[in-house]
Scaffold this motif. Structure first.
Motif, PDB file in Angstrom:
ATOM      1  N   LEU A  15       0.576   3.915  -2.655  1.00  0.00           N
ATOM      2  CA  LEU A  15       0.652   5.275  -2.179  1.00  0.00           C
ATOM      3  C   LEU A  15       2.131   6.510  -3.723  1.00  0.00           C
ATOM      4  O   LEU A  15       1.156   7.915  -3.162  1.00  0.00           O
ATOM      5  N   ASP A  16       3.228   6.153  -3.218  1.00  0.00           N
ATOM      6  CA  ASP A  16       4.023   6.942  -3.459  1.00  0.00           C
ATOM      7  C   ASP A  16       3.963   6.444  -4.495  1.00  0.00           C
ATOM      8  O   ASP A  16       4.457   8.001  -5.031  1.00  0.00           O
ATOM      9  N   LEU A  17       3.547   6.187  -5.382  1.00  0.00           N
ATOM     10  CA  LEU A  17       3.704   5.882  -6.800  1.00  0.00           C
ATOM     11  C   LEU A  17       2.288   7.159  -7.099  1.00  0.00           C
ATOM     12  O   LEU A  17       1.978   7.008  -8.927  1.00  0.00           O
ATOM     13  N   GLY A  18       1.483   6.998  -6.667  1.00  0.00           N
ATOM     14  CA  GLY A  18       0.443   7.634  -7.170  1.00  0.00           C
ATOM     15  C   GLY A  18      -0.396   7.133  -7.623  1.00  0.00           C
ATOM     16  O   GLY A  18      -1.577   7.534  -8.120  1.00  0.00           O
ATOM     17  N   ASN A  46       0.453  -0.891  -0.022  1.00  0.00           N
ATOM     18  CA  ASN A  46      -0.083   0.115  -0.067  1.00  0.00           C
ATOM     19  C   ASN A  46       0.802   1.407  -0.057  1.00  0.00           C
ATOM     20  O   ASN A  46       0.295   1.533  -0.873  1.00  0.00           O
ATOM     21  N   GLN A  47       2.068   1.356   0.773  1.00  0.00           N
ATOM     22  CA  GLN A  47       3.181   2.681   0.594  1.00  0.00           C
ATOM     23  C   GLN A  47       3.144   2.303  -0.674  1.00  0.00           C
ATOM     24  O   GLN A  47       3.459   3.884  -0.960  1.00  0.00           O
ATOM     25  N   LEU A  48       3.919   1.355  -1.257  1.00  0.00           N
ATOM     26  CA  LEU A  48       4.288   1.920  -2.352  1.00  0.00           C
ATOM     27  C   LEU A  48       3.326   2.413  -3.367  1.00  0.00           C
ATOM     28  O   LEU A  48       3.151   3.322  -4.448  1.00  0.00           O
ATOM     29  N   ASP A 105      -5.140   6.902  -4.113  1.00  0.00           N
ATOM     30  CA  ASP A 105      -4.784   7.488  -3.334  1.00  0.00           C
ATOM     31  C   ASP A 105      -5.424   7.408  -1.780  1.00  0.00           C
ATOM     32  O   ASP A 105      -4.383   8.248  -0.547  1.00  0.00           O
ATOM     33  N   GLU A 106      -5.866   6.261  -1.069  1.00  0.00           N
ATOM     34  CA  GLU A 106      -5.643   5.747   0.088  1.00  0.00           C
ATOM     35  C   GLU A 106      -5.719   4.661   0.304  1.00  0.00           C
ATOM     36  O   GLU A 106      -5.474   3.234  -0.972  1.00  0.00           O
TER      37      GLU A 106
END
Length: 301
Positions: free
Chosen positions: A145-148, A141-143, A151-152
């Motif tokens: 989110l970082d890649l856009g 999930n963090q990856l 959104d959540e």
């Protein structure tokens, strides 16, 4: 005395002579196989409270209660999908991996050892790693989110279908090592002269694999398939870690439903009835596979 009578008498004498040697094995099989199965069938016909106290005979009421369970059809469907998907995908990937491991390349021994890691590691710990990695605050999930890309955070283990698919992925991951090594052992038992002869006769790579290698692998594939069917059908740790916290039966198989009957509902007798059904199902599946595929046919010729 006729020849058939003499042969029958000789077989009887041979059996009596061998009895002292095979008796311990027969007793062991009876103790660890026959008695537990018989006790399971007997338990499925008893009326047991949530503490396991026998309150008398229940006849076939436990099976009737099982048939009336809401969501049982979905659980049976999940079980079929779970077994077919994990075993099928595992076999396909393992056959490709075994072909690769059978080749001579630098570092082959190290790669072969690395393949064993998922099999040697604890299934619960391996599944837990996936659980946290794909959780709402996990690395995946963090990856994303970082890649856009999202959104959540999205929890792959909160929604029944997503969690069930993830369980299939983990099931394949932990099943590949044993399956690949079983098929690899079959590959290494094929004489090199046979493959070389087919090459000299003009067979291309696919023809050599299809008509020479694959028939020789039938026994190895059969062993891997049957063992995987049994292991996957009865697998509890993977599904319990990933889908055990999901309410209802949307992500359950018959094995996890048995666990819920005991731990959540206290229906030990109904769980015993479901275990009998599981036993019959797995015997039926293996019998159908053996009859349809005839895994030893190529060896008998």
């Amino acid at each position: 005395m006729s020849d058939s009578g003499l042969q029958s008498r000789r077989r009887s004498k041979d059996f009596v002579a061998a009895l002292p040697w095979i008796a311990p094995v027969v007793l062991l099989i009876g103790a660890i196989v026959v008695f537990p199965v018989g006790f399971l069938f007997w338990t499925s016909t008893r009326d047991l409270n949530r503490y396991g106290k026998d309150q008398g005979s229940a006849g076939f009421d436990n099976f009737s209660n099982l048939a009336d369970t809401r969501g049982l059809a979905l659980v049976l469907t999940n079980t079929v999908i779970w077994v077919v998907a994990v075993v099928g995908i595992t076999l396909v990937l393992s056959m490709a991996l075994a072909q690769f491991l059978n080749k001579d390349f630098p570092g082959r021994k190290l790669v072969r050892l690395a393949v064993l890691v998922p099999w040697a590691a604890s299934v619960v710990m391996t599944t837990t790693i996936f659980y946290y990695m794909l959780g709402e605050f996990g690395l995946v999930n963090q990856l994303l989110l970082d890649l856009g890309l999202i959104d959540e955070g999205f929890t792959f283990i909160g929604e029944p279908r997503a969690a069930f698919v993830l369980a299939i992925v983990v099931g394949v991951f932990v099943s590949i090592p044993f399956t690949a090594y079983t098929i690899l052992a079959g590959l290494q038992s094929i004489p090199g002269e046979v493959i070389e002869a087919s090459r000299v006769d003009g067979a291309n790579a696919w023809q050599r694999y299809r008509f020479v290698v694959l028939p020789q692998l039938r026994p190895a594939i059969a062993v891997a398939t049957i063992v995987n069917i049994i292991n996957v059908f009865n697998s509890l740790p993977i599904l319990q870690v990933l889908t055990g916290g999901i309410a209802g039966y949307k992500a359950d198989t018959t094995t996890t439903l048995t666990f819920k009957f005991i731990r959540v509902d206290g229906k030990i007798d109904t769980a015993a009835a479901l275990s009998v059904v599981n036993f019959a199902l797995i015997l039926g599946v293996i019998a159908i596979y053996v009859i349809a595929v005839k895994p030893l046919r190529a060896v008998d010729r």
